[in-house]
Design an enzyme around this catalytic site. Sequence first.
Site, PDB file in Angstrom:
ATOM      1  N   ASP A  54       0.863  -1.085  -0.050  1.00 34.51           N
ATOM      2  CA  ASP A  54       0.003   0.132   0.129  1.00 34.51           C
ATOM      3  C   ASP A  54       0.824   1.104  -0.025  1.00 34.51           C
ATOM      4  O   ASP A  54       1.828   1.264   0.815  1.00 34.51           O
ATOM      5  CB  ASP A  54      -0.917  -0.085   1.336  1.00 34.51           C
ATOM      6  CG  ASP A  54      -1.714   1.212   1.592  1.00 34.51           C
ATOM      7  OD1 ASP A  54      -2.696   1.017   0.675  1.00 34.51           O
ATOM      8  OD2 ASP A  54      -1.272   2.327   1.768  1.00 34.51           O
ATOM      9  N   TYR A  59       2.901   9.978  -0.082  1.00 36.01           N
ATOM     10  CA  TYR A  59       4.054   9.636   0.899  1.00 36.01           C
ATOM     11  C   TYR A  59       5.321   9.791   0.384  1.00 36.01           C
ATOM     12  O   TYR A  59       6.334   9.716   1.170  1.00 36.01           O
ATOM     13  CB  TYR A  59       3.806   8.070   1.058  1.00 36.01           C
ATOM     14  CG  TYR A  59       2.550   7.802   1.854  1.00 36.01           C
ATOM     15  CD1 TYR A  59       1.666   8.499   2.317  1.00 36.01           C
ATOM     16  CD2 TYR A  59       2.054   6.203   1.634  1.00 36.01           C
ATOM     17  CE1 TYR A  59       0.551   8.062   2.601  1.00 36.01           C
ATOM     18  CE2 TYR A  59       0.996   6.025   2.077  1.00 36.01           C
ATOM     19  CZ  TYR A  59       0.072   6.795   2.683  1.00 36.01           C
ATOM     20  OH  TYR A  59      -1.059   6.232   3.232  1.00 36.01           O
ATOM     21  N   LYS A  87      -2.914   5.997  -4.234  1.00 38.15           N
ATOM     22  CA  LYS A  87      -3.872   7.075  -3.825  1.00 38.15           C
ATOM     23  C   LYS A  87      -3.693   8.279  -4.524  1.00 38.15           C
ATOM     24  O   LYS A  87      -2.715   8.700  -4.770  1.00 38.15           O
ATOM     25  CB  LYS A  87      -3.958   6.965  -2.405  1.00 38.15           C
ATOM     26  CG  LYS A  87      -3.998   5.623  -1.776  1.00 38.15           C
ATOM     27  CD  LYS A  87      -4.245   5.982  -0.181  1.00 38.15           C
ATOM     28  CE  LYS A  87      -3.823   4.638   0.430  1.00 38.15           C
ATOM     29  NZ  LYS A  87      -2.403   4.519   1.180  1.00 38.15           N
ATOM     30  N   HIS A 120      -7.755   9.608  -1.747  1.00 38.96           N
ATOM     31  CA  HIS A 120      -6.887   9.545  -0.691  1.00 38.96           C
ATOM     32  C   HIS A 120      -7.816  10.067   0.537  1.00 38.96           C
ATOM     33  O   HIS A 120      -7.902   9.464   1.697  1.00 38.96           O
ATOM     34  CB  HIS A 120      -5.479  10.025  -0.650  1.00 38.96           C
ATOM     35  CG  HIS A 120      -4.602   9.787   0.328  1.00 38.96           C
ATOM     36  ND1 HIS A 120      -3.282   9.806   0.093  1.00 38.96           N
ATOM     37  CD2 HIS A 120      -4.704   9.268   1.652  1.00 38.96           C
ATOM     38  CE1 HIS A 120      -2.570   9.153   1.246  1.00 38.96           C
ATOM     39  NE2 HIS A 120      -3.438   8.845   2.033  1.00 38.96           N
TER      40      HIS A 120
END
Length: 319
Positions: A54, A59, A87, A120
């Site tokens: 994931d 990120y 996402k 997200h």
Amino acid sequence: MASAQAVGQGERGHFVLKSGHTIPAVGLGTWRAGSDTAHSVRTAIAEAGYRHVDTAAQYGVEKEVGRGLKAAMEGGINRKDLFVTSKLWCTELAPDRVRPALEKTLKDLQLDYLDLYLIHWPFRLKDGAHMPPEAGEVLEFDMEGVWREMEGLVKDGLVKDIGVCNYTVAKLNRLMRSANVPPAVCQMEMHPGWKNDRIFEACKKHGIHVTAYSPLGSSEKNLAHDPLVEKVANKLDKTPGQVLLRWALQRGTSVIPKSTRDERIKENIQVFGWEIPEEDFRALCGIKDEKRVLTGEELFVNKTHGPYKSATEVWDHED
Ligand code: NDP
Ligand code: 1BO
Ligand code: 1BO
């Protein structure tokens, strides 16, 4: 499932999505995985038997995830046996931005399709928005228009499934009214300190699979030291982390624990072939003082100018 057994996932190591595709029950989380990400991803897949990773554009580690995936595939793992989720970040929540964002993600991951692409958070942010947002930095979100574009990605074979994160029942119902391709997955914060039953029940009603994020309580509220979790772990001769993850699997959710330590990455997938007995499972469900770790407040709330003036408003007053 003999091959899955061999890599440690066990015979119940996946859930079936609405689309008929399967999602491996345990995936590796990569939020705040930092410079170790490529190594962690490779270790998880090649050494610990994970088949699910994931990540998210937000990120900042997609290139690292891509390097780790590539290393694992060079070691003999087939792309079709992996399940990769990413996402769509809040700044890209406009119909004309969806496809370019996905293309950037694919490029960074060195992949030609994703297994799952998620919205997200259901809030659109202006490019360069501050944390917390300043006046005018939280924009109108065209949910239906963005979802149409997500559906187009499925149609064109760029993503196998689409879904959402951090949705409320109100937002989910709105999406279900207009979606041609219903969300296959809803990813939500869930652990014994925040069971999130309301959205969980709504997802079950619509046949939407739920993935529990922050299943260990994240780093802020890590439940591995909770006395009850420790007690159950001692009784079953498992680690507290394994008890928390097994609890989530027994509830019917997949889990995506994050670790950058090799030994914990391996520990976190040893959650098959044993069960938490009913009385202990129920005791874990009874942990008091439930509270979210991720309230969304620092991302979306501007107490003076709004449009969201409190975390309660972010969650549509459903908490
Ligand atoms: P987790 O609940 O996975 O907890 C991670 C923390 O627990 C880290 O501090 C980690 O430290 C530690 N840890 C890992 N394994 C163990 C263990 N066996 N025993 C004790 N401690 C352990 O938190 P996250 O918030 O990272 O959530 C997991 C993933 O979910 C994210 O990485 C991300 O992929 C996803 N996510 C999605 C969100 C969304 O909005 N859709 C929001 C938040 C998360 P160490 O690394 O040192 O082992
Ligand atoms: C800021 C992103 C939260 C973790 O998904
Ligand atoms: C490409 C990352 C592999 C390191 O273990």
